[in-house]
Design a protein around this motif. Structure first.
Motif, PDB file in Angstrom:
ATOM      1  N   ARG A  24      -4.389  -0.012  11.945  1.00  0.00           N
ATOM      2  CA  ARG A  24      -3.790  -1.342  11.860  1.00  0.00           C
ATOM      3  C   ARG A  24      -3.197  -1.742  13.217  1.00  0.00           C
ATOM      4  O   ARG A  24      -2.798  -0.878  14.004  1.00  0.00           O
ATOM      5  CB  ARG A  24      -2.675  -1.373  10.814  1.00  0.00           C
ATOM      6  CG  ARG A  24      -3.118  -1.043   9.418  1.00  0.00           C
ATOM      7  CD  ARG A  24      -3.884  -2.186   8.796  1.00  0.00           C
ATOM      8  NE  ARG A  24      -4.112  -1.903   7.384  1.00  0.00           N
ATOM      9  CZ  ARG A  24      -5.187  -2.240   6.728  1.00  0.00           C
ATOM     10  NH1 ARG A  24      -6.154  -2.880   7.336  1.00  0.00           N
ATOM     11  NH2 ARG A  24      -5.311  -1.954   5.451  1.00  0.00           N
ATOM     12  N   TYR A  28       1.762  -4.959  11.877  1.00  0.00           N
ATOM     13  CA  TYR A  28       1.161  -5.110  10.548  1.00  0.00           C
ATOM     14  C   TYR A  28       2.132  -4.544   9.516  1.00  0.00           C
ATOM     15  O   TYR A  28       2.724  -3.489   9.719  1.00  0.00           O
ATOM     16  CB  TYR A  28      -0.184  -4.373  10.477  1.00  0.00           C
ATOM     17  CG  TYR A  28      -0.859  -4.499   9.142  1.00  0.00           C
ATOM     18  CD1 TYR A  28      -1.714  -5.558   8.881  1.00  0.00           C
ATOM     19  CD2 TYR A  28      -0.626  -3.568   8.129  1.00  0.00           C
ATOM     20  CE1 TYR A  28      -2.348  -5.686   7.656  1.00  0.00           C
ATOM     21  CE2 TYR A  28      -1.241  -3.698   6.899  1.00  0.00           C
ATOM     22  CZ  TYR A  28      -2.099  -4.751   6.660  1.00  0.00           C
ATOM     23  OH  TYR A  28      -2.711  -4.882   5.442  1.00  0.00           O
ATOM     24  N   LYS A  29       2.308  -5.266   8.416  1.00  0.00           N
ATOM     25  CA  LYS A  29       3.239  -4.830   7.369  1.00  0.00           C
ATOM     26  C   LYS A  29       2.486  -4.631   6.054  1.00  0.00           C
ATOM     27  O   LYS A  29       1.551  -5.368   5.747  1.00  0.00           O
ATOM     28  CB  LYS A  29       4.340  -5.874   7.177  1.00  0.00           C
ATOM     29  CG  LYS A  29       5.233  -6.055   8.397  1.00  0.00           C
ATOM     30  CD  LYS A  29       6.327  -7.059   8.146  1.00  0.00           C
ATOM     31  CE  LYS A  29       7.171  -7.382   9.328  1.00  0.00           C
ATOM     32  NZ  LYS A  29       7.553  -6.365  10.223  1.00  0.00           N
ATOM     33  N   HIS A  30       2.915  -3.641   5.320  1.00  0.00           N
ATOM     34  CA  HIS A  30       2.399  -3.418   3.966  1.00  0.00           C
ATOM     35  C   HIS A  30       3.583  -3.092   3.067  1.00  0.00           C
ATOM     36  O   HIS A  30       4.643  -2.688   3.549  1.00  0.00           O
ATOM     37  CB  HIS A  30       1.356  -2.294   3.941  1.00  0.00           C
ATOM     38  CG  HIS A  30       1.929  -0.940   4.241  1.00  0.00           C
ATOM     39  ND1 HIS A  30       2.133  -0.499   5.533  1.00  0.00           N
ATOM     40  CD2 HIS A  30       2.347   0.053   3.437  1.00  0.00           C
ATOM     41  CE1 HIS A  30       2.656   0.718   5.492  1.00  0.00           C
ATOM     42  NE2 HIS A  30       2.791   1.084   4.232  1.00  0.00           N
ATOM     43  N   THR A  80       5.896  -0.764   8.379  1.00  0.00           N
ATOM     44  CA  THR A  80       5.516  -1.572   9.525  1.00  0.00           C
ATOM     45  C   THR A  80       4.870  -0.665  10.567  1.00  0.00           C
ATOM     46  O   THR A  80       5.412   0.390  10.897  1.00  0.00           O
ATOM     47  CB  THR A  80       6.759  -2.252  10.153  1.00  0.00           C
ATOM     48  OG1 THR A  80       7.422  -3.016   9.145  1.00  0.00           O
ATOM     49  CG2 THR A  80       6.367  -3.150  11.310  1.00  0.00           C
TER      50      THR A  80
END
Length: 173
Positions: A24, A28-30, A80
């Motif tokens: 990623r 990028y956040k999940h 993150t």
């Protein structure tokens, strides 16, 4: 001469193993707003990431290249990616019966010198085009859990034997 060893059954059984490799970009956040569906080991191949947990009793975990973290099923958190092209390898699984040991009841960094080798072994069949076989993945996961248990048992030395820890570590290496 006859040698016999009686083996005890493990206190839990695993199943439904799956593995993923993910890269990623920075920032990028999940999130797992409903909690993880499975227990998971996350190995950071390159880069750096930060996981923050909804349960405020839990400290954030910042992991970088070479680190492995464990996040249990149902854990609610967000992550993150802190560096460009952060790559992680994930090994996820369910508990079919029994319970994981207490030391795997909350998210944590796993201190294991062989983490890279053990996690990479899950990806060997894909890299070498070996046909899928469930026993292979079960054996890899049980070995990973066994190695972690061995390293954790070192940490769980009774207080009266703490002075011997460094000598035991030296003998193990």
């Amino acid at each position: 001469m006859k040698y016999q060893c009686m083996l005890n059954d493990p206190s839990f059984r695993v199943g439904n193993i799956d593995v993923q490799s993910v890269s990623r970009p920075k920032d990028y956040k999940h999130s797992f707003k409903n909690g993880r569906e499975k227990h998971g080991f996350v190995y950071i191949v390159s880069g750096k990431m930060l996981d923050s947990f909804q349960d405020k009793r839990l400290e954030d975990i910042c992991a970088q290249k070479g680190d492995m973290i464990f996040i249990p099923r149902k854990c609610i958190y967000s992550g993150t990616y802190l560096e460009e092209n952060t790559t992680i390898k994930i090994v996820q699984f369910d508990i079919i019966s029994g319970e994981l040991p207490e030391y795997l009841s909350e998210p944590k960094k796993i201190q294991l010198s062989s983490a890279c080798e053990l996690v990479e072994s899950f990806f060997r069949p894909m890299n070498e085009h070996i046909p899928y076989h469930p026993f292979y993945y079960l054996s890899r996961l049980y070995e990973l859990l066994w190695r972690i248990d061995e390293s954790e048992s070192y940490v769980r030395v009774p207080a009266k034997y703490k002075k011997l820890q460094s000598a035991v570590a030296e003998l193990r290496s």
